[in-house]
Design an enzyme around this catalytic site. Structure first.
Site, short mmCIF file in Angstrom:
data_model
loop_
_atom_site.label_atom_id
_atom_site.label_comp_id
_atom_site.label_asym_id
_atom_site.label_seq_id
_atom_site.Cartn_x
_atom_site.Cartn_y
_atom_site.Cartn_z
N ASP A 117 67.91 29.18 -58.75
CA ASP A 117 67.34 29.37 -60.08
C ASP A 117 67.09 28.01 -60.74
O ASP A 117 67.63 26.99 -60.34
CB ASP A 117 68.31 30.20 -60.93
CG ASP A 117 67.63 30.96 -62.06
OD1 ASP A 117 66.43 30.71 -62.31
OD2 ASP A 117 68.29 31.82 -62.67
N GLU A 174 63.50 23.23 -63.44
CA GLU A 174 62.36 22.72 -64.22
C GLU A 174 62.77 21.68 -65.26
O GLU A 174 61.93 21.26 -66.07
CB GLU A 174 61.67 23.89 -64.95
CG GLU A 174 61.28 25.05 -64.07
CD GLU A 174 62.34 26.12 -63.99
OE1 GLU A 174 62.13 27.12 -63.28
OE2 GLU A 174 63.41 25.95 -64.64
N ASP A 185 61.03 35.32 -65.55
CA ASP A 185 61.67 36.21 -66.52
C ASP A 185 60.66 36.94 -67.42
O ASP A 185 60.52 36.61 -68.60
CB ASP A 185 62.63 35.40 -67.40
CG ASP A 185 63.73 34.74 -66.60
OD1 ASP A 185 64.02 35.22 -65.50
OD2 ASP A 185 64.29 33.73 -67.08
#
Length: 791
Positions: free
Chosen positions: A432, A435, A496
């Site tokens: 996950d 960024e 998401d």
């Protein structure tokens, strides 16, 4: 709309003075309109691919860290000099480089201009007798009277350089790619800044997975070889041009000739890498939630999957496997919540379920591994040499240090933390985030944070992929962030989205977009991530999700199908079982993707780019070569318009045949996903199973929709590929199975209404029957076979 080319001090390459030949191409000594010396290189990587580099002063060594290798075989090419231009030619391309004013155009062997440099500038006025062919005006014929925008601007205070290039955009030209974007799939009219971003809600002009590669219906692709922030203006400054800008000091881009999109995609992958085939089990269903908080909850879900007859291969456990947020991401079990993790993993494997664990590349100061990482210099640093802390999460998670994957020792350390978990039986990690690499951070390899930021997802996922491959024998991650080259470390998912139909539609656009950008495997959260979907949304998203390359249920509330009522559960079960029966087809499509760069989920424009009806179509797709899928994307809809491209298409449910091209107002009650099969297809299917490795030994079906000919290569993990093909005419259908299958197959010939006789390997065969509007032929064994069906 303003761009860099209108900035004070912007300098355009104006003319070249001389050139010299190199091993791969030609280098030019040139100057700008302000008299600044520049060097430009044009190098051939393949007969269809040319690299253009430009830099004020002298070019430095080429930067190849996004490419699959540093050394490339020289390509034969010819050079000829005319009075005002230079011509370079390979067996596929001609490049014409005007001396003054500078400009480049690419021409194919038939003389058609494929692409050419241009200028965003608006004409300053009419020339003599009202002629618009002033130096500032674009030339529709591509002649050499037009100055172009190739150039740069230097910041007077910092000395920082930004470079720019502009290309002409034809009136009927459309452009695709640039990674996972949630906007319309046709990029014309869009301005996109490519910068890795936590794009929560997937409704903004920002994304997790950017790829600085696009392709055009004019027959060429463009790959910008940089990890700096890149801005693409696609008919937003001038409707006649598209261009890009990024921080320098050097412009570096590849122009890729197709001319068809499939060839462009393949050659892009030859530069940046093909995806390996993920493990076969990864194409089964993944069940997840944000999140399962203890062992008992995981085991209840595992029991529910089997008792509710939902086939599944993976259970994913989000951060709580490590305990509270203060321990993230320490990569150590919280054995108060998850006592006996090895025993738990073993028990799940006995049910045919693997375990995926969550991680991110950030470490809280309170995490058990923080001090070790700090003392050994494994984190991105600030100016004082301390870990540069960032707030990558919501407020409930403390600031975190960022693992520095430009440091080989930090990579080895991070991998060493995974190795015991993998040896314990963990199958894969959900990588996950990724960024938030800080722009102002200090990195081990000396690159600036501005250059590392977009590269960071590649390095992070590679580290985890490689250790997974080392321990388990097959590499895999479930990643969120990406850049060019990320296809080499599959797979990824779409972040998401909120739980509503508009976000589901955005997720489909992202799936199509990333597939058009060289990343062939992609998934998304069935039901959406944030919020609780109602049964209708859950079912519609499941229908789409179970016809994606990878399928995972995930969100902030329960996503197990029995949570949505008996009707929704029954529909989910139907499509999950169908997916598992289609695993031979899906896995074979994945092998094709790994060999060619073709995505499993394909926008129709990839195959039918000459059909104007599909240029803007981003609500349906091809699933592999043979399925056309049209998810229902509106609440309450019980019909939807479906476009069928040229050819005959078979309704999967009714077996009715429709002729394309044309639109169809198709009935789609909640239990029906509009699903069509290209006539001529061979669809291999397996038996109903609880998980992908369940040994059955029977149930292999070759579902054939005969046309005049058809072909399919059946792949299975660690097995020899088997070519299956047929030809048909008015007298007979001849089917060849050129290899040993996993089980004796049943052949179904749809729409084959009668037969006089059947032979197998030239001997009479009587195990066949007419059934359901076709023929069913049971073969006696799994070996090679020649089957003839006489009408």
């Amino acid at each position: 709309m303003e761009t860099i080319t209108s900035a004070p001090g912007y300098e355009r390459v104006a003319r070249w003075h001389d050139f010299w030949r190199s091993a791969h191409g030609v280098q030019f000594r040139a100057e700008t309109d302000a008299g600044t010396p520049v060097q430009v290189a044009l190098d051939f990587f393949f007969p269809e691919v040319v690299r253009i580099r430009m830099r004020p002063g002298t070019l430095g060594p080429p930067r190849n860290h996004l490419l699959v290798r540093d050394d490339w075989e020289p390509v034969p090419f010819l050079v000829s000099e005319a009075p005002n231009h230079l011509e370079l030619a390979t067996s596929f391309l001609h490049l014409e480089v005007a001396r003054t004013p500078w400009s480049i155009r690419l021409v194919d062997t038939a003389g058609r201009v494929i692409c050419r440099e241009a200028s965003e500038r608006v004409p300053s006025g009419l020339g003599e007798l009202g002629s618009p062919n002033t130096p500032d005006a674009p030339s529709e014929t591509g002649d050499f009277s037009t100055s172009t925008d190739l150039g740069f601007v230097r910041d007077a205070a910092s000395g920082q350089i930004h470079v720019h290039e502009t290309f002409a955009l034809a009136a009927d030209e459309d452009v695709y790619g640039l990674g996972e974007q949630f906007t319309r799939v046709n990029r014309v009219g869009q301005r996109l800044d490519l910068w890795a971003t936590d794009a929560y809600s997937i409704s903004q002009h920002a994304t997790y997975k950017n790829v600085p590669f696009l392709w055009s219906t004019q027959g060429y692709g463009l790959f910008v070889n940089t990890t700096f922030r890149v801005r693409f203006d696609l008919a937003t400054v001038s409707t006649l041009t598209h261009g890009f800008t990024h921080e320098g000091p050097e412009l570096d881009a590849f122009i890729i000739y197709g001319p068809d999109p499939v060839a462009i995609l393949r050659r892009y992958c030859e530069l940046t890498g093909y995806a390996p085939v993920p493990p076969r089990w990864s194409f089964g269903l993944w069940m997840s939630r944000c999140g399962y908080e203890d062992r008992a909850e995981v085991e209840r879900v595992a029991e529910g999957l089997r008792s509710h007859d939902i086939p599944c291969d993976v259970i994913h456990i989000d951060p709580w496997w490590m305990g509270d947020a203060a321990n993230w991401c320490g990569l150590r079990w919280d054995e108060d919540r998850f006592p006996g993790p090895a025993e738990m993993i073993e028990g799940l494997r006995e049910r045919g379920l693997r375990v995926c664990l969550w991680e991110n590349p950030y470490v809280a100061e309170s995490a058990p591994i923080f001090q070790e990482g700090r003392e050994r210099g494994y984190f991105v640093r600030d100016e004082e040499g301390e870990p540069r802390l960032v707030r990558a999460w919501a407020e409930v998670v403390p600031p975190v240090a960022v693992v520095d994957f430009t440091n080989p020792e930090a990579v080895a350390w991070w991998q060493s933390l995974h190795r015991p978990l993998l040896e314990q039986g963990v199958a894969v990690f959900k990588t996950d985030f990724g960024e938030a690499a800080p722009e102002d951070g200090i990195y081990h390899n000396g690159m600036s944070g501005r250059e590392v930021h977009n590269l960071y997802p590649v390095l992070y996922n590679r580290a985890v992929f490689e250790v997974t491959e080392e321990v388990t024998g097959r590499g895999l991650v479930w990643g969120r962030s990406a850049w060019a080259g990320s296809q080499r470390t599959p797979t990824c998912w779409g972040g998401d989205p909120l739980t509503d139909f508009p976000h589901m539609a955005n997720q489909l656009r992202a799936a199509l977009s990333i597939g058009l950008s060289g990343i062939p495997f992609y998934s998304h959260d069935i039901g959406g991530f944030a919020g609780r979907p109602d049964p209708e949304l859950y079912v519609r998203w499941a229908q789409f999700g179970l016809f994606s390359s990878h399928s995972r249920c995930h969100g902030t509330t329960p996503r197990e199908p029995w949570e949505f009522g008996e009707d929704a559960e029954a529909i989910f079960r139907r499509y999950a079982k169908l997916r598992y029966r289609l695993l031979p087809y899906i896995y074979s499509s994945a092998v094709q993707a790994a060999q060619t760069g073709m995505p499993v989920v394909r926008a129709l424009v990839l195959k039918y780019s000459n059909d104007r009806n599909v240029r803007n179509l981003d609500s349906e797709y091809l699933f592999g070569d043979s399925f056309l899928v049209a998810p229902v994307l509106e609440r309450g809809a019980r019909r939807r318009m479906v476009y069928l491209p040229v050819g005959d298409w078979v309704d999967y449910w009714s077996r009715q045949i429709y002729e394309g091209p044309g639109w169809l107002n198709y009935p789609a009650p909640l239990e029906i996903l509009p699903l069509f099969i290209r006539r001529g297809a061979i669809i291999p299917m397996g038996p109903e199973v609880d998980h992908s490795e369940q040994a059955v030994g029977t149930g292999l079906v070759l579902d054939i929709f005969p046309a005049t000919r058809g072909r399919f290569t059946l792949h299975d993990e660690d097995a020899v590929p088997v070519d299956i093909s047929y030809t048909a005419d008015a007298n007979a259908l001849q089917l060849t199975i050129a290899g040993a299958l996993s089980a004796p197959p049943v052949v179904i010939l749809n729409h084959f209404l009668s037969a006089r006789r059947v032979t197998v390997n030239h001997a009479p065969h009587d195990r066949w029957r007419a059934e359901g509007g076709g023929l069913v032929i049971e073969l006696p064994d799994a070996g090679e076979a020649e089957i003839a069906v006489w009408r």
